[in-house]
Design a protein around this motif. Structure first.
Motif, PDB file in Angstrom:
ATOM      1  N   ASP A 196      -6.253  23.862 -24.122  1.00  0.00           N
ATOM      2  CA  ASP A 196      -5.915  23.918 -22.707  1.00  0.00           C
ATOM      3  C   ASP A 196      -6.066  22.540 -22.050  1.00  0.00           C
ATOM      4  N   VAL A 197      -7.095  21.821 -22.468  1.00  0.00           N
ATOM      5  CA  VAL A 197      -7.300  20.460 -21.948  1.00  0.00           C
ATOM      6  C   VAL A 197      -6.096  19.588 -22.317  1.00  0.00           C
ATOM      7  N   MET A 198      -5.636  19.708 -23.561  1.00  0.00           N
ATOM      8  CA  MET A 198      -4.491  18.914 -24.007  1.00  0.00           C
ATOM      9  C   MET A 198      -3.223  19.357 -23.291  1.00  0.00           C
ATOM     10  N   GLU A 212      -4.287   9.081 -21.305  1.00  0.00           N
ATOM     11  CA  GLU A 212      -4.551  10.517 -21.220  1.00  0.00           C
ATOM     12  C   GLU A 212      -5.324  11.011 -22.437  1.00  0.00           C
ATOM     13  N   SER A 241      -7.530  17.616 -33.649  1.00  0.00           N
ATOM     14  CA  SER A 241      -8.870  17.960 -33.163  1.00  0.00           C
ATOM     15  C   SER A 241      -9.548  18.929 -34.127  1.00  0.00           C
ATOM     16  N   ASP A 299     -10.200  26.206 -25.749  1.00  0.00           N
ATOM     17  CA  ASP A 299     -10.581  25.432 -24.558  1.00  0.00           C
ATOM     18  C   ASP A 299      -9.966  24.042 -24.621  1.00  0.00           C
ATOM     19  N   TYR A 300     -10.071  23.421 -25.798  1.00  0.00           N
ATOM     20  CA  TYR A 300      -9.551  22.063 -25.934  1.00  0.00           C
ATOM     21  C   TYR A 300      -8.025  22.037 -25.877  1.00  0.00           C
ATOM     22  N   SER A 349      -8.816  10.023 -22.040  1.00  0.00           N
ATOM     23  CA  SER A 349      -9.511  10.838 -21.040  1.00  0.00           C
ATOM     24  C   SER A 349      -9.857  12.216 -21.601  1.00  0.00           C
ATOM     25  N   CYS A 350      -9.248  12.580 -22.717  1.00  0.00           N
ATOM     26  CA  CYS A 350      -9.613  13.827 -23.405  1.00  0.00           C
ATOM     27  C   CYS A 350     -10.578  13.534 -24.546  1.00  0.00           C
ATOM     28  N   GLU A 351     -11.292  12.414 -24.444  1.00  0.00           N
ATOM     29  CA  GLU A 351     -12.269  12.042 -25.465  1.00  0.00           C
ATOM     30  C   GLU A 351     -11.628  11.767 -26.814  1.00  0.00           C
ATOM     31  N   LYS A 384      -2.927  20.402 -20.318  1.00  0.00           N
ATOM     32  CA  LYS A 384      -2.910  19.791 -18.979  1.00  0.00           C
ATOM     33  C   LYS A 384      -2.662  18.294 -19.065  1.00  0.00           C
ATOM     34  N   ALA A 385      -3.198  17.660 -20.108  1.00  0.00           N
ATOM     35  CA  ALA A 385      -2.964  16.215 -20.287  1.00  0.00           C
ATOM     36  C   ALA A 385      -1.473  15.956 -20.498  1.00  0.00           C
TER      37      ALA A 385
END
Length: 571
Positions: free
Chosen positions: A175-177, A60, A162, A172-173, A63-65, A179-180
């Motif tokens: 939020d990505v984390m 995961e 990050s 934004d990031y 997948s979040c770079e 969801k991960a």
RNA sequence: CGAAAUAUAGCGCAGUCCGGUAGCGCGUGCGGUUCGGGACCGUAAGGCCGUGGGUUCGAAUCCCACUAUUUCGACCA
């Protein structure tokens, strides 16, 4: 793996030290062994389960770079002096000197190391955003570890950091984390997870969330609105507790209340509601003389986190019983003699009158105390813990309190570390700024403990397929039977050729012993091979979690197992 | 850091009050009968009774100190 060779004993008796289900089962099933207070060795079972969790997390993060790195366990003091945390963190950080007498420490978190690593090669906005993470051992000298792997001193954790140019980009990031993290918990088999707003604690920064596994044994108190999306750690929870009660002001009066000291006794003595009392709570300030006195409605408790933020001091509860500054049990705002004291009034006291409060004189209280009339205008502040039944700050309906175990957190750090450690990047406009940071943690062992807490029954652990140390557990009955022996060892080798982790019970013991151990260890797919079923050229596949049993012909067993693993990712 | 409890075989425990050289169950080794839900019989191995001091002819047992573990509280990303 042959069970006869597997290191780690299974226990029939419940270890007397263990209280929580996960602790009992992980010890009994031989996943781990305690070495010292809050320090455990993992057996192959425990380590494989942890590695499986780590790999889910790793996927995961990638997948979040995220870029997997590794920071050191041991760091020099100077690195932590830059952020100021060498001195601000207490004895939970292990400090020692190396042989040249240089002060060193054991890493309990790695913000400093992350900035140290990134600052020299991240110079331009074109390199951002970026995220680096590691999965590694942390040591925190917890004053009180408990619950098996739930709270330990040494543990493996994934921590990610990050870097961003703008707050919007961080959000934004973030939020990505977020969801991960939700995907991670789902994959490892934890359903009962919610996210709550949380305190920023020693990290500093802005928004933060904790992921909580709901469990009555959890150490964190959570405030949850069943009617809307409001979810908060008690430490930072708000509520509408405003209950106006304005009557005609009666004359202030000092009355004898004998030995009645706490709110329960006073309200009983005077036959009044505790909501009409003013409770005084005294705190000491760590490392300083002086005290903090909080006045709060009699039915409520002081939230120390809120108080700390408000007075910007480390406050600790103080027993004023033997302090001559205070008349403990009879403390009130009026005529309070204590010197060097900060005083706060909680919001719960606003718009209420004819209250009862201590008279600062032994065995006496004041009745019909009206704060504005008798004491003066005060600024009411929110220092109260939320109670069940308080009203939601968003929707106004009744809140509930639950307990939870923190299984992950995400923080918006801001520039606390990039600034203090002198990390700069150039923006598009050529301006040099401190990047805005986020950090994101998950404790591996604690998650394993929660998975066991959630996935078990009276016979033992029910390992989810995704993290099970062995996916298939072959149980041959009557190994003295040549047919059983050859069929089971063929299946064992066939599964190994398919790269499926498989455990075979190669012990010549009774069926009951094998079943009990299989239930206890909890591998998701059990294959039973016995003379009885082999008569029909069949074997029996049983799913640990559901108890579902499937008879399958010997020839089709392998393909059936593969099919189950493919279609039942959630067993 | 405050309060309490505990420390005896791999695990769970008894013995401590009332001092006389350590026992039970499970587990382990060996032999046998069994064997689709922890079966049974026989036999054997395994303990510096947490550590150190004291009292005593003699201490698991009484006294003192220390250490470790657990529970509750404080503390805690």
């Amino acid at each position: 793996m042959r069970l006869s060779k597997l290191v780690g004993e299974r226990l029939k008796d419940i270890p007397s030290d263990a209280k929580m289900k996960n602790h009992i089962l992980l010890l009994r099933a031989g996943y781990m062994k305690q070495v010292a207070n809050g320090i455990y060795s993992l057996t192959a079972l425990g380590q494989k389960a942890c590695l499986n969790i780590e790999n889910i997390i790793r996927d995961e993060m990638n997948s979040c770079e995220g870029q997997e790195v590794k920071f050191p366990v041991v760091m020099p003091k100077e690195l932590w002096d830059l952020s100021g945390r060498y001195s601000s963190i207490g004895s939970e950080m292990v400090r020692f000197v190396d042989r040249t007498n240089r002060p060193m420490l054991l890493g309990m978190t790695h913000e400093e190391a992350a900035v140290h690593l990134a600052k020299n090669w991240v110079n331009s906005y074109t390199q951002l955003p970026c995220m680096i993470y590691q999965i590694q051992t942390k040591f925190r000298d917890e004053p009180r570890s408990r619950g098996g792997l739930i709270r330990v001193r040494e543990f493996t954790m994934k921590d990610a950091y990050s870097f961003h140019i703008t707050q919007d980009d961080l959000e934004d990031y973030y939020d990505v984390m977020f969801k991960a993290y939700e995907r991670i918990y789902k994959k490892i088999g934890l359903k009962n997870v919610i996210s709550v707003k949380s305190d920023n604690g020693m990290f500093g920064g802005n928004a933060s969330h904790e992921f909580m596994y709901l469990n009555p044994m959890g150490e964190d108190e959570l405030v949850i609105c069943p009617h809307c999306s409001y979810r908060s750690n008690q430490e930072v929870a708000e509520s509408k507790i405003y209950e106006k009660k304005i009557e005609e002001m009666l004359p202030l009066e000092e009355i004898y209340t004998a030995q009645a000291k706490d709110i329960a006794e006073v309200s009983k003595f005077l036959k009044i509601d505790s909501k009409d009392c003013v409770k005084a709570v005294v705190f000491a300030i760590k490392g300083e003389t002086g005290s903090v006195v909080c006045f709060i409605r009699g039915d409520r408790e002081v939230n120390e986190t809120k108080l700390r933020k408000l007075c910007k001091k480390e406050v600790v509860p103080y027993d004023a019983t033997n302090d001559s500054e205070f008349c403990a049990g009879n403390i009130g705002p009026l005529n309070l003699k204590a010197k060097n004291t900060q005083i706060y009034f909680d919001l719960s006291l606003k718009d209420r009158n004819n209250l009862v409060t201590g008279a600062n004189r032994a065995e006496y209280h004041l009745v019909n105390f009206n704060i504005e009339r008798d004491y003066g205008n005060v600024e009411y502040v929110d220092i109260s813990k939320v109670k069940s039944g308080d009203l939601c700050p968003i929707c106004g309906k009744e809140l509930e309190i639950s307990n939870g175990i923190e299984i992950g957190n995400i923080f918006q750090l801001g520039t606390k570390y990039s600034k203090s450690m002198g990390m700069f990047v150039k923006t598009k406009d050529g301006e040099e700024i401190n990047p805005i940071m986020g950090c994101y943690g998950i404790g591996v062992g604690r998650n394993l403990a929660c998975v066991v807490e959630e996935n078990s029954d009276e016979n033992g652990i029910c390992m989810p397929l995704s993290i099970a140390p062995y996916k298939v557990h072959i149980v041959p009955l009557r190994l003295d039977d040549d047919n059983v022996s050859s069929v089971s060892s063929k299946l064992y080798h066939d599964l190994q050729l398919q790269k499926i982790e498989v455990l075979i019970d190669d012990r010549e013991v009774m069926a009951g012993v094998k079943f009990a151990d299989a239930d206890l260890m909890g591998m998701p797919i059990r294959v039973l091979i016995s003379p009885r079923s082999l008569k029909n050229n069949e074997m029996e596949i049983k799913l640990r979690k559901t108890g579902e049993t499937i008879m399958v012909s010997t020839n089709n067993a392998l393909s059936k197992i593969l099919e189950i693993m493919d279609t039942n990712k959630n067993i």
